[in-house]
Design an enzyme around this catalytic site. Sequence first.
Site, PDB file in Angstrom:
ATOM      1  N   ASN A  50      49.529 -27.421   7.526  1.00 11.93           N
ATOM      2  CA  ASN A  50      49.467 -25.977   7.292  1.00 11.93           C
ATOM      3  C   ASN A  50      48.394 -25.748   6.235  1.00 11.93           C
ATOM      4  OD1 ASN A  50      49.812 -23.315   6.660  1.00 11.93           O
ATOM      5  ND2 ASN A  50      51.887 -23.524   5.828  1.00 11.93           N
ATOM      6  N   TRP A  51      47.232 -25.299   6.692  1.00 14.35           N
ATOM      7  CA  TRP A  51      46.098 -25.137   5.765  1.00 14.35           C
ATOM      8  C   TRP A  51      46.257 -23.927   4.858  1.00 14.35           C
ATOM      9  CZ3 TRP A  51      41.134 -26.074   9.247  1.00 14.35           C
ATOM     10  CH2 TRP A  51      41.206 -27.366   9.802  1.00 14.35           C
ATOM     11  N   LYS A  52      47.203 -23.065   5.182  1.00 13.07           N
ATOM     12  CA  LYS A  52      47.397 -21.816   4.419  1.00 13.07           C
ATOM     13  C   LYS A  52      46.060 -21.065   4.326  1.00 13.07           C
ATOM     14  CE  LYS A  52      51.323 -23.993   2.248  1.00 13.07           C
ATOM     15  NZ  LYS A  52      52.223 -24.112   1.123  1.00 13.07           N
ATOM     16  N   HIS A  61      57.646 -18.962   7.311  1.00 17.29           N
ATOM     17  CA  HIS A  61      57.276 -19.770   6.140  1.00 17.29           C
ATOM     18  C   HIS A  61      57.768 -19.064   4.875  1.00 17.29           C
ATOM     19  CE1 HIS A  61      54.977 -21.839   3.066  1.00 17.29           C
ATOM     20  NE2 HIS A  61      54.873 -22.825   3.938  1.00 17.29           N
ATOM     21  N   GLU A  86      56.442 -18.565   2.128  1.00 17.05           N
ATOM     22  CA  GLU A  86      55.459 -17.661   1.514  1.00 17.05           C
ATOM     23  C   GLU A  86      55.444 -16.311   2.231  1.00 17.05           C
ATOM     24  OE1 GLU A  86      52.235 -20.474   1.684  1.00 17.05           O
ATOM     25  OE2 GLU A  86      53.302 -21.684   0.201  1.00 17.05           O
ATOM     26  N   GLU A 139      61.855 -26.777   4.441  1.00 21.77           N
ATOM     27  CA  GLU A 139      60.927 -26.738   3.316  1.00 21.77           C
ATOM     28  C   GLU A 139      61.623 -26.143   2.091  1.00 21.77           C
ATOM     29  OE1 GLU A 139      56.587 -26.861   4.796  1.00 21.77           O
ATOM     30  OE2 GLU A 139      57.149 -24.766   4.600  1.00 21.77           O
ATOM     31  N   GLY A 158      54.175 -26.990  -2.969  1.00 19.66           N
ATOM     32  CA  GLY A 158      53.018 -26.836  -3.855  1.00 19.66           C
ATOM     33  C   GLY A 158      53.303 -27.155  -5.307  1.00 19.66           C
ATOM     34  N   SER A 209      55.352 -30.835  -0.800  1.00 16.18           N
ATOM     35  CA  SER A 209      54.719 -31.887  -1.603  1.00 16.18           C
ATOM     36  C   SER A 209      54.759 -33.257  -0.931  1.00 16.18           C
ATOM     37  CB  SER A 209      55.332 -31.949  -3.008  1.00 16.18           C
ATOM     38  OG  SER A 209      55.127 -30.719  -3.681  1.00 16.18           O
ATOM     39  N   GLY A 256      51.176 -29.208   3.417  1.00 16.02           N
ATOM     40  CA  GLY A 256      50.294 -28.189   2.874  1.00 16.02           C
ATOM     41  C   GLY A 256      49.070 -28.829   2.238  1.00 16.02           C
ATOM     42  N   GLY A 257      49.082 -28.961   0.933  1.00 12.05           N
ATOM     43  CA  GLY A 257      47.913 -29.435   0.179  1.00 12.05           C
ATOM     44  C   GLY A 257      47.296 -30.714   0.720  1.00 12.05           C
TER      45      GLY A 257
END
Length: 248
Positions: free
Chosen positions: A9-11, A93, A95, A165, A171, A210, A231-232
């Site tokens: 997930n590149w966000k 998600h 977010e 999640e 993050g 993470s 993510g990251g």
Amino acid sequence: MRTSLIAGNWKMNGSLQSVNELIEGIRAADAVGAELVVCPPAVFLFKVGGMLDGSAVGLGAQNVCNHEAGAYTGEVSAAMLREAGCRYAIVGHSERRSLYGETDQLVAERFAMAVSGGIRPILCLGETLEQREQGVTEQVVAAQLDAVVDHCGIEAFAEAVIAYEPVWAIGTGKVATPEQAQAVHACIRALLEGRDAQVAAGIRILYGGSMNPGNAAELLAQADIDGGLIGGASLKAPDFLAIAQAVD
Ligand code: 13P
């Protein structure tokens, strides 16, 4: 047997240049034992879809509209995502839930629209730190899941994916322990089993929060963890591929 899924997930990250580099890096990988999917920002979907042509790496969107078409400024429909080459779309998600006010009802409607449009939803569930500390993790996750099952029916989950999640792990560098994650994954599978044993046995439940090359193997070794929503670490091809390799 469930095939593990590693989804990035590149966000809201990247540029034309970094997208090129990232996809080149991922495409260069040797075959891995897991299914790989990348979820770029919507504006890059067509480009990334083209770059992935002929590759086994799948394309996913980060959201999907809860309507078919019409006056919904800023939204993208399931049919448009299909045309861009998407096989998957993330829905619910945390977010989207916390920053953009998406409710369980809206998430359920988005999920339904993905399924009817031929897109496999990746439904995100997870508790906040406060909820975990109150000991209500399982109730929170169950309520988020029930909202979608009640709205869409359990049949809608035949091709779906779930991502657990924990919000406090997203993050933050604070990862759930393999035991913590496995306990919630097992709970989600048991909840689905109460509705349909076959769906429960076949559905892939990903862990997200993470996950990185250093902690992936232990998480992915758990009986009910069938992959990761990254993510990251999905923004660096070597890290994303190292996580995929940890599946083996
Ligand atoms: P991080 O891997 O950056 O914690 O993000 C997880 C996530 O939200 C994936 O959807």
